[in-house]
Motif scaffolding. Structure first.
Motif, PDB file in Angstrom:
ATOM      1  N   ARG A 148       0.826  -1.220   0.000  1.00 36.36           N
ATOM      2  CA  ARG A 148       0.000   0.000   0.000  1.00 36.36           C
ATOM      3  C   ARG A 148       0.855   1.263   0.000  1.00 36.36           C
ATOM      4  NH1 ARG A 148      -1.703  -2.944   4.269  1.00 36.36           N
ATOM      5  NH2 ARG A 148      -1.176  -1.295   5.764  1.00 36.36           N
ATOM      6  N   TRP A 149       2.152   1.123  -0.259  1.00 32.70           N
ATOM      7  CA  TRP A 149       3.036   2.297  -0.195  1.00 32.70           C
ATOM      8  C   TRP A 149       2.602   3.302  -1.258  1.00 32.70           C
ATOM      9  CZ3 TRP A 149       6.307   2.304   3.865  1.00 32.70           C
ATOM     10  CH2 TRP A 149       7.143   3.432   3.986  1.00 32.70           C
ATOM     11  N   PRO A 150       2.475   4.569  -0.888  1.00 34.46           N
ATOM     12  CA  PRO A 150       1.899   5.552  -1.827  1.00 34.46           C
ATOM     13  C   PRO A 150       2.829   6.005  -2.953  1.00 34.46           C
ATOM     14  CG  PRO A 150       2.552   6.636   0.211  1.00 34.46           C
ATOM     15  CD  PRO A 150       2.750   5.159   0.433  1.00 34.46           C
ATOM     16  N   ARG A 151       4.093   5.678  -2.876  1.00 35.60           N
ATOM     17  CA  ARG A 151       5.078   6.075  -3.876  1.00 35.60           C
ATOM     18  C   ARG A 151       5.901   4.849  -4.261  1.00 35.60           C
ATOM     19  NH1 ARG A 151       2.131   9.694  -3.712  1.00 35.60           N
ATOM     20  NH2 ARG A 151       2.510  11.926  -3.357  1.00 35.60           N
ATOM     21  N   PRO A 152       6.722   4.949  -5.309  1.00 36.32           N
ATOM     22  CA  PRO A 152       7.596   3.812  -5.630  1.00 36.32           C
ATOM     23  C   PRO A 152       8.452   3.435  -4.426  1.00 36.32           C
ATOM     24  CG  PRO A 152       7.636   5.441  -7.406  1.00 36.32           C
ATOM     25  CD  PRO A 152       6.874   6.068  -6.279  1.00 36.32           C
ATOM     26  N   LEU A 153       8.564   2.135  -4.158  1.00 39.63           N
ATOM     27  CA  LEU A 153       9.342   1.636  -3.032  1.00 39.63           C
ATOM     28  C   LEU A 153      10.427   0.697  -3.571  1.00 39.63           C
ATOM     29  CD1 LEU A 153       9.792   1.325   0.043  1.00 39.63           C
ATOM     30  CD2 LEU A 153       8.153  -0.579  -0.019  1.00 39.63           C
ATOM     31  N   LEU A 154      11.678   1.138  -3.490  1.00 44.93           N
ATOM     32  CA  LEU A 154      12.798   0.357  -4.017  1.00 44.93           C
ATOM     33  C   LEU A 154      13.383  -0.559  -2.940  1.00 44.93           C
ATOM     34  CD1 LEU A 154      14.689   3.044  -6.157  1.00 44.93           C
ATOM     35  CD2 LEU A 154      12.619   1.735  -6.691  1.00 44.93           C
ATOM     36  N   ASN A 155      14.080  -1.591  -3.403  1.00 42.11           N
ATOM     37  CA  ASN A 155      14.662  -2.592  -2.509  1.00 42.11           C
ATOM     38  C   ASN A 155      13.629  -3.120  -1.507  1.00 42.11           C
ATOM     39  OD1 ASN A 155      17.096  -2.369  -3.821  1.00 42.11           O
ATOM     40  ND2 ASN A 155      18.298  -1.960  -1.983  1.00 42.11           N
ATOM     41  N   PRO A 156      12.553  -3.738  -2.022  1.00 39.60           N
ATOM     42  CA  PRO A 156      11.480  -4.211  -1.135  1.00 39.60           C
ATOM     43  C   PRO A 156      12.010  -5.164  -0.069  1.00 39.60           C
ATOM     44  CG  PRO A 156      11.286  -5.170  -3.348  1.00 39.60           C
ATOM     45  CD  PRO A 156      12.301  -4.094  -3.431  1.00 39.60           C
ATOM     46  N   PRO A 157      11.449  -5.086   1.126  1.00 41.00           N
ATOM     47  CA  PRO A 157      12.016  -5.816   2.272  1.00 41.00           C
ATOM     48  C   PRO A 157      12.055  -7.323   2.104  1.00 41.00           C
ATOM     49  CG  PRO A 157       9.870  -4.846   2.809  1.00 41.00           C
ATOM     50  CD  PRO A 157      10.297  -4.254   1.516  1.00 41.00           C
ATOM     51  N   GLU A 158      11.085  -7.916   1.388  1.00 39.19           N
ATOM     52  CA  GLU A 158      11.111  -9.371   1.261  1.00 39.19           C
ATOM     53  C   GLU A 158      12.297  -9.838   0.436  1.00 39.19           C
ATOM     54  OE1 GLU A 158       8.778  -8.150  -2.423  1.00 39.19           O
ATOM     55  OE2 GLU A 158       8.981  -7.486  -0.341  1.00 39.19           O
ATOM     56  N   ARG A 394       2.221   7.402 -15.020  1.00 38.35           N
ATOM     57  CA  ARG A 394       1.134   6.465 -14.758  1.00 38.35           C
ATOM     58  C   ARG A 394      -0.020   7.183 -14.059  1.00 38.35           C
ATOM     59  NH1 ARG A 394       3.830   2.863 -11.899  1.00 38.35           N
ATOM     60  NH2 ARG A 394       4.380   1.602 -13.720  1.00 38.35           N
ATOM     61  N   ALA A 395       0.316   8.049 -13.111  1.00 33.94           N
ATOM     62  CA  ALA A 395      -0.732   8.772 -12.385  1.00 33.94           C
ATOM     63  C   ALA A 395      -1.456   9.753 -13.278  1.00 33.94           C
ATOM     64  CB  ALA A 395      -0.101   9.506 -11.195  1.00 33.94           C
ATOM     65  N   ALA A 396      -0.738  10.333 -14.263  1.00 31.29           N
ATOM     66  CA  ALA A 396      -1.356  11.314 -15.162  1.00 31.29           C
ATOM     67  C   ALA A 396      -2.313  10.625 -16.131  1.00 31.29           C
ATOM     68  CB  ALA A 396      -0.291  12.066 -15.916  1.00 31.29           C
TER      69      ALA A 396
END
Length: 396
Positions: A148-158, A394-396
């Motif tokens: 549900r992160w509202p922005r791009p999230l790099l290096n995801p924890p999993e 994408r948002a636009a």
């Protein structure tokens, strides 16, 4: 962190900075950011327990910090998600962004507090916590809301969670042209049994046999790392250590024909590998600082050649293996320490997201390094900008 580390690296007097900040802390005039600086200074001065104790007290009151920015009007805001750990167990992202004009905020995710709602305003986030024991809770909390992160999230924890030594070999085993010995978790009792009866090693992993590489579980920077050639050496090693849990793996002799060992650091940014450094020594347990690179013109010339010809040399020789490593690890930014075996395979020692990639070496001694480091830093900034641009489109 980058500025303080550079002062320490250059041998400057950081104790005077420590004393000034400590005085402010004791009289109650110091702010939270100065508390974090004080924690870093303590660690740089070799007092890790004191540094972590100061950090703990600061983070109980304040978790969000803004690093100095090279631009008064940053065009991008990065939120780095850190664990409450020592300075070597979070990605040293300040080095990567120090001169970029990108604003950096660091949010420490601690066991005693939940992630803030709403989150600090940012354009892109990146997990900089490592897969160390003291970062596991931070990774769990981030992972719980990552979808549900509202922005791009790099290096995801999993995916960060796949980098620990006993997991990495399972992730990378089977890649053509790559060698990565199995790293096995073993307790003191199992190892004492193996010291008495070497055949017992086979019960831990089929490929295990002397000589072995051993280190305490959770150790970093070569603390407790040793090569043991037989049961007697293993028993002697254990007698000199207090730890109860260890990592062991088979030793791979990666010496070149000239009997020198060559260890390479390669940085991956958005799937693309970049040369970071090369260390050459007559010992298998190489770190850049014990290889004597600054004292040898011949070694520096070889490192310069490695950097300048990476795309047509080392990188091309191992192109397929490096590409597969990037795909299997799946992180946006990470580092491998590696070597080449006598048959030309890529030998991987470890992969992580927290190894230091810096531009602190003196240009007078290493004139070829600044250009290469700037290339890596530029690639990192460009990756952030691309991801934000894609999200905005994408948002636009």
């Amino acid at each position: 962190m980058a500025k303080l580390a550079k002062l320490a690296f250059d041998g400057k007097d950081i104790r005077s900075i420590w004393r000034g900040l400590m005085a402010k802390l004791l009289d109650g005039t110091g702010d939270a950011g100065e508390g974090i600086d004080l924690s870093l200074l303590a660690q740089l001065l070799g007092d890790k327990p004191a540094g972590l104790a100061i950090q703990h007290e600061v983070l109980l009151r304040h978790q969000l910090f803004r690093a100095p920015c090279a631009s008064k009007s940053p065009h991008l805001r990065v939120l780095a998600l850190a664990g409450a750990t020592d300075m070597g167990s979070n990605t040293p992202i300040e080095f990567l962004l120090e001169d970029s004009g990108i604003e950096l905020m660091v949010l420490y995710v601690i066991p005693e507090a939940e992630l803030p709602v709403p989150l600090p305003d940012h354009d892109i986030a990146i997990v900089i916590a490592s897969d160390s024991e003291d970062c596991r809770e931070a990774l769990r909390k981030i992972d719980a809301v990552a979808a549900r992160w509202p922005r791009p999230l790099l290096n995801p924890p999993e995916r960060v969670g796949n980098l620990d030594r006993d997991k990495l070999h399972r992730l990378l085993t089977g890649i053509e042209g790559l060698v990565i010995p199995a790293t096995v978790d073993a307790d003191r009792a199992q190892l004492l049994n193996a010291a008495q009866s070497p055949a017992a090693l086979g019960s831990l992993a089929p490929e295990l046999a002397f000589p072995l590489i051993i280190r305490p579980r959770g150790s970093h920077a070569g603390v407790g790392l040793a090569k043991v050639d037989d049961g007697a050496a293993l028993k002697l090693y254990l007698e000199g250590r207090e730890e109860q849990a260890f990592f062991i793996s088979r030793f791979v002799d990666y010496a070149s024909e000239d009997k020198q060992f060559r260890k390479y650091r390669v940085v991956f940014v958005d799937g693309h590998p970049y040369a970071c450094h090369m260390a050459i020594a007559d010992r298998w347990d190489i770190w850049y600082l014990n290889a004597g690179m600054s004292a040898s013109v011949a070694k520096r010339l070889e490192e310069e050649t490695f950097m300048r010809t990476f795309d047509i040399g080392f990188g091309r020789r191992h192109q397929s293996a490096l590409s597969d490593v990037a795909k299997h690890v799946g992180l946006d930014y990470f580092i491998i320490d590696c070597a080449e075996t006598s048959d030309g395979s890529l030998l991987i020692f470890e992969a992580d997201n927290t190894a230091v990639v810096h531009n602190m070496d003196p240009p007078a001694v290493f004139p070829y390094k600044p250009q290469q480091m700037r290339k890596i830093f530029a690639a990192f900034s460009a990756m952030l900008e691309r991801r934000v641009a894609v999200e905005r489109e994408r948002a636009a």
